[in-house]
Scaffold this active site. Structure first.
Site, PDB file in Angstrom:
ATOM      1  N   SER A 116       0.838  -1.186   0.000  1.00 14.28           N
ATOM      2  CA  SER A 116       0.000   0.000   0.000  1.00 14.28           C
ATOM      3  C   SER A 116       0.882   1.248   0.000  1.00 14.28           C
ATOM      4  CB  SER A 116      -0.964  -0.043   1.187  1.00 14.28           C
ATOM      5  OG  SER A 116      -1.993   0.913   1.057  1.00 14.28           O
ATOM      6  N   GLU A 209      -1.874  -2.832  -7.843  1.00 11.60           N
ATOM      7  CA  GLU A 209      -3.086  -3.123  -7.070  1.00 11.60           C
ATOM      8  C   GLU A 209      -3.587  -1.825  -6.457  1.00 11.60           C
ATOM      9  OE1 GLU A 209      -3.608  -3.086  -3.483  1.00 11.60           O
ATOM     10  OE2 GLU A 209      -1.706  -2.048  -3.253  1.00 11.60           O
ATOM     11  N   HIS A 272      -5.185  -5.629  -1.243  1.00  7.63           N
ATOM     12  CA  HIS A 272      -5.696  -5.238   0.061  1.00  7.63           C
ATOM     13  C   HIS A 272      -6.673  -6.234   0.674  1.00  7.63           C
ATOM     14  CE1 HIS A 272      -3.846  -1.349  -0.718  1.00  7.63           C
ATOM     15  NE2 HIS A 272      -4.191  -0.946   0.495  1.00  7.63           N
TER      16      HIS A 272
END
Length: 297
Positions: A116, A209, A272
């Protein structure tokens, strides 16, 4: 600097090795998830080194920029710490980049673990020739599935990470590719464009992502990457999960339009969700089109 494979490798962690926990971005909001993540690391046989007290909140950050960078440097310089793992993501890693002591990081290579927002740190380390581990943060370990927990241990403890099969991967365009494994969170990478830390994915296998983004917003970010020239010379594209996107097939369609001549996979187990299998970034990898497996030769 380009995303060519790193010239050095990371030493595998031995049983009982110490993982230092750092807060490069946001503070812990759910202490139970944080402590459960620490317990999982200990169940895997690692020792954890944590701050005596959780960092005080500075708005949406876990302390000011210099303090967060200083704690990362302190852990990295500690010879008893074999790896450094982010407690959580959120936002804040981008603000650390001007304060990073890359000479320190390169002198004593060790795995930096996270995903992330930690993508910003991965990109800078990889660009400097230091591999890293795109994998869970401490708080996300609390909800990680068995495969993701096992995969983290394998990547950290093996000299060469074992292949990662995409059991439910979608082969959007067939083919195989070889190049430096790079990328991470799409929004974070877009935030680095046209800065001094602008990533270069040339010749690489780009993994992307994101979470809680609608298809048109992901389209916008993919288009931005393409217009910035970031997709012109990649060898392959691996799309992980886009949690919270209700129309992921539109994302796949746009990715194919922007990368007409390379293999493209969708729904790879990175992202995630509860399935977030660890990858080595900054080292050579292969997309095996016959088996939908990412290998590290």
């Amino acid at each position: 600097m380009s995303s060519s494979p790193a010239s050095r490798t990371l030493p595998p962690l031995a049983p009982g090795a110490t993982i230092g926990i750092v807060f490069p971005a946001g503070p812990v909001r759910e202490a139970d998830r944080y402590h459960r993540g620490l317990a999982i690391l200990q169940e895997l046989g690692f020792t954890v080194m944590t701050p005596r007290e959780l960092p005080e909140c500075d708005g949406y950050l876990a302390g000011d920029d210099l303090c967060r960078a200083g704690e990362l440097h302190r852990l990295w310089a500690n010879p008893g710490v074999a790896a450094v793992m982010a407690a959580r993501g959120g936002y804040g890693c981008l603000r650390l980049l001007p304060h990073l002591d890359l000479d320190l990081l390169l002198r004593t290579p060790k795995p930096l673990i996270g995903f992330s927002d930690v993508t910003a740190l991965h990109a800078v380390c990889n660009r400097a020739g230091l591999p890293s581990v795109h994998g869970p943060v401490v708080t996300s370990l609390a909800s990680a599935d068995v495969d993701s927990v096992r995969r983290l241990a394998e990547v950290l403890m093996c000299a060469t990470p074992p292949p990662l099969p995409g059991r439910k991967v979608e082969i959007l365009r067939a083919g195989s590719a070889r190049g430096s494994c790079c990328g991470g969170n799409l929004a974070t990478l877009c935030s680095m464009l046209a800065t001094a830390y602008d990533p270069d994915f040339s010749g690489g296998i780009l993994v992307l992502e994101d979470v809680a983004e609608q298809a048109y917003r992901i389209d916008r970010m993919l288009t931005q990457l393409a217009m910035a020239g970031k997709l012109e010379r990649i060898a392959g594209l691996v799309l992980g999960t886009f949690e919270g996107c209700a129309d992921v097939e539109q994302v796949w369609k746009r990715a194919l339009e922007l990368t007409p001549d390379i293999p493209v996979w969708g729904n790879f187990p990175v992202g995630h969700g509860s399935r977030n299998c660890s990858l080595m970034l900054g080292v050579t990898a292969e997309m095996d089109g016959a088996t939908a497996t990412l290998r590290y030769p």
